[in-house]
Motif scaffolding. Structure first.
Motif, PDB file in Angstrom:
ATOM      1  N   PRO A 156       0.793  -1.229   0.000  1.00 25.30           N
ATOM      2  CA  PRO A 156       0.000   0.000   0.000  1.00 25.30           C
ATOM      3  C   PRO A 156       0.827   1.282   0.000  1.00 25.30           C
ATOM      4  O   PRO A 156       1.847   1.368   0.677  1.00 25.30           O
ATOM      5  CB  PRO A 156      -0.826  -0.106   1.288  1.00 25.30           C
ATOM      6  N   LEU A 216       2.760   2.568  -2.024  1.00 26.94           N
ATOM      7  CA  LEU A 216       4.035   2.659  -2.745  1.00 26.94           C
ATOM      8  C   LEU A 216       3.828   3.148  -4.173  1.00 26.94           C
ATOM      9  O   LEU A 216       4.741   3.686  -4.792  1.00 26.94           O
ATOM     10  CB  LEU A 216       4.797   1.340  -2.654  1.00 26.94           C
ATOM     11  N   ARG A 254       4.104  10.914  -1.872  1.00 24.35           N
ATOM     12  CA  ARG A 254       3.952  10.720  -0.428  1.00 24.35           C
ATOM     13  C   ARG A 254       5.258  11.092   0.294  1.00 24.35           C
ATOM     14  O   ARG A 254       6.341  10.657  -0.087  1.00 24.35           O
ATOM     15  CB  ARG A 254       3.559   9.267  -0.110  1.00 24.35           C
ATOM     16  N   TYR A 264      10.551   9.277   1.761  1.00 20.15           N
ATOM     17  CA  TYR A 264      10.634   8.266   0.698  1.00 20.15           C
ATOM     18  C   TYR A 264      11.288   8.771  -0.596  1.00 20.15           C
ATOM     19  O   TYR A 264      11.432   8.009  -1.548  1.00 20.15           O
ATOM     20  CB  TYR A 264       9.229   7.727   0.402  1.00 20.15           C
ATOM     21  N   ASN A 271       8.178  -5.246  -0.792  1.00 20.06           N
ATOM     22  CA  ASN A 271       8.043  -4.161   0.175  1.00 20.06           C
ATOM     23  C   ASN A 271       6.565  -4.137   0.552  1.00 20.06           C
ATOM     24  O   ASN A 271       5.741  -3.600  -0.184  1.00 20.06           O
ATOM     25  CB  ASN A 271       8.472  -2.831  -0.435  1.00 20.06           C
ATOM     26  N   GLY A 287       5.021  -2.431   2.603  1.00 18.30           N
ATOM     27  CA  GLY A 287       4.529  -1.164   3.149  1.00 18.30           C
ATOM     28  C   GLY A 287       4.085  -1.368   4.582  1.00 18.30           C
ATOM     29  O   GLY A 287       4.689  -2.121   5.349  1.00 18.30           O
ATOM     30  N   ALA A 288       2.980  -0.743   4.935  1.00 15.02           N
ATOM     31  CA  ALA A 288       2.490  -0.808   6.319  1.00 15.02           C
ATOM     32  C   ALA A 288       2.102  -2.222   6.743  1.00 15.02           C
ATOM     33  O   ALA A 288       2.107  -2.534   7.941  1.00 15.02           O
ATOM     34  CB  ALA A 288       1.309   0.136   6.482  1.00 15.02           C
ATOM     35  N   HIS A 314       4.099  -4.449   9.238  1.00 15.62           N
ATOM     36  CA  HIS A 314       4.000  -4.354  10.691  1.00 15.62           C
ATOM     37  C   HIS A 314       2.716  -4.974  11.248  1.00 15.62           C
ATOM     38  O   HIS A 314       2.490  -4.921  12.454  1.00 15.62           O
ATOM     39  CB  HIS A 314       4.094  -2.881  11.108  1.00 15.62           C
ATOM     40  N   HIS A 371      12.717  -2.101   2.441  1.00 16.50           N
ATOM     41  CA  HIS A 371      12.113  -0.845   2.881  1.00 16.50           C
ATOM     42  C   HIS A 371      12.950   0.310   2.374  1.00 16.50           C
ATOM     43  O   HIS A 371      14.180   0.283   2.521  1.00 16.50           O
ATOM     44  CB  HIS A 371      11.989  -0.789   4.402  1.00 16.50           C
ATOM     45  N   ILE A 372      12.279   1.276   1.781  1.00 21.79           N
ATOM     46  CA  ILE A 372      12.981   2.438   1.244  1.00 21.79           C
ATOM     47  C   ILE A 372      13.588   3.249   2.383  1.00 21.79           C
ATOM     48  O   ILE A 372      14.742   3.659   2.335  1.00 21.79           O
ATOM     49  CB  ILE A 372      11.988   3.290   0.412  1.00 21.79           C
ATOM     50  N   SER A 373      12.799   3.459   3.418  1.00 25.39           N
ATOM     51  CA  SER A 373      13.282   4.205   4.586  1.00 25.39           C
ATOM     52  C   SER A 373      13.956   3.245   5.563  1.00 25.39           C
ATOM     53  O   SER A 373      13.780   2.028   5.472  1.00 25.39           O
ATOM     54  CB  SER A 373      12.101   4.903   5.278  1.00 25.39           C
ATOM     55  N   VAL A 384      13.587   1.756   8.584  1.00 29.29           N
ATOM     56  CA  VAL A 384      12.511   1.552   9.567  1.00 29.29           C
ATOM     57  C   VAL A 384      13.053   1.416  10.997  1.00 29.29           C
ATOM     58  O   VAL A 384      12.358   1.744  11.954  1.00 29.29           O
ATOM     59  CB  VAL A 384      11.598   0.344   9.220  1.00 29.29           C
ATOM     60  N   ARG A 441      12.746   4.638  12.939  1.00 23.30           N
ATOM     61  CA  ARG A 441      11.445   5.322  12.914  1.00 23.30           C
ATOM     62  C   ARG A 441      10.596   4.918  14.127  1.00 23.30           C
ATOM     63  O   ARG A 441      11.124   4.492  15.136  1.00 23.30           O
ATOM     64  CB  ARG A 441      10.761   5.059  11.562  1.00 23.30           C
ATOM     65  N   ARG A 463       6.881   0.589  13.860  1.00 26.97           N
ATOM     66  CA  ARG A 463       7.540   0.084  12.637  1.00 26.97           C
ATOM     67  C   ARG A 463       8.689  -0.876  12.970  1.00 26.97           C
ATOM     68  O   ARG A 463       9.372  -1.371  12.079  1.00 26.97           O
ATOM     69  CB  ARG A 463       8.074   1.245  11.793  1.00 26.97           C
TER      70      ARG A 463
HETATM   71  C1  DQA Z   1       8.072   1.266   4.066  1.00 29.74           C
HETATM   72  C2  DQA Z   1       8.103   1.495   5.577  1.00 29.74           C
HETATM   73  C3  DQA Z   1       6.754   1.190   6.190  1.00 29.74           C
HETATM   74  O1  DQA Z   1       6.798   1.403   7.594  1.00 29.74           O
HETATM   75  C4  DQA Z   1       5.695   2.108   5.611  1.00 29.74           C
HETATM   76  O2  DQA Z   1       4.433   1.801   6.132  1.00 29.74           O
HETATM   77  C5  DQA Z   1       5.682   2.079   4.127  1.00 29.74           C
HETATM   78  C6  DQA Z   1       6.948   2.051   3.398  1.00 29.74           C
HETATM   79  C7  DQA Z   1       9.383   1.696   3.398  1.00 29.74           C
HETATM   80  O3  DQA Z   1       9.548   1.351   2.226  1.00 29.74           O
HETATM   81  O4  DQA Z   1      10.214   2.370   4.002  1.00 29.74           O
HETATM   82  O5  DQA Z   1       4.637   2.176   3.502  1.00 29.74           O
HETATM   83  O6  DQA Z   1       7.887  -0.116   3.825  1.00 29.74           O
END
Ligand code: DQA
Length: 146
Positions: A9, A11, A17, A22, A73, A75-76, A79, A99-101, A103, A106, A110
């Motif tokens: 979700p 992405l 976003r 990101y 990836n 996304g949310a 977790h 994960h792009i960021s 985590v 954060r 996460r």
């Molecule tokens: C993510 C990190 C997740 O915590 C977040 O919900 C995302 C993107 C990342 O790519 O850093 O949607 O997976």
């Protein structure tokens, strides 16, 4: 060799976003980068994205008998989703979590990744290059010598 590269979700909203977290690269640019890298490595890729948990499970199941590796990836759903963890375990295809960021730096919520337990590796905080690293990790894991 064929890999599924699956994004969860929000992405598809890359570049729109939270660019401070990101980056400004769009989802379309990410797909181009992945296609170029995979072609360079001689790997076929199936690219998919969904905002829906069940649709992600469907994509993972569809990889059974079709793909040699999965880059995901979630996304949310990283977790929260036991269903996505179970799907990866069910198909038993080598999978790398991306994960792009970063985590790990954060919010507390996460810090849990359900899918990690089913993955051969996790790449986090390397921006969109993490997807390319994940492809190379899978190639090395499968003995293809990236
Ligand atoms: C993510 C990190 C997740 O915590 C977040 O919900 C995302 C993107 C990342 O790519 O850093 O949607 O997976």
């Amino acid at each position: 060799m064929k890999f599924l590269v699956l994004n969860g979700p929000n992405l598809n909203f890359l570049g729109i976003r939270e660019p401070g977290i990101y980056g400004s690269e769009t989802y379309a640019t990410l797909l181009d980068k992945i296609r170029t890298h995979a072609a360079m490595r001689g790997v076929e890729v199936k690219l998919a994205q969904s905002n829906h948990e069940g649709a992600l499970v469907d994509e993972i199941q569809a990889a059974f008998g079709d793909c040699d590796g999965i880059v995901i990836n979630p996304g949310a759903y990283t977790h929260t989703s036991v269903a996505i963890l179970d799907a990866v375990k069910a198909v038993n295809i080598p999978t790398v979590e991306v994960h792009i960021s970063d985590v790990s730096k954060r919010e507390d919520f996460r810090q849990i990744s359900y899918i990690r337990a089913a993955c051969i590796a996790t790449v986090s905080g390397h921006g969109t290059d993490g997807y390319l690293e994940a492809i190379d990790l899978l190639i090395a894991h499968l003995g293809g010598g990236a």
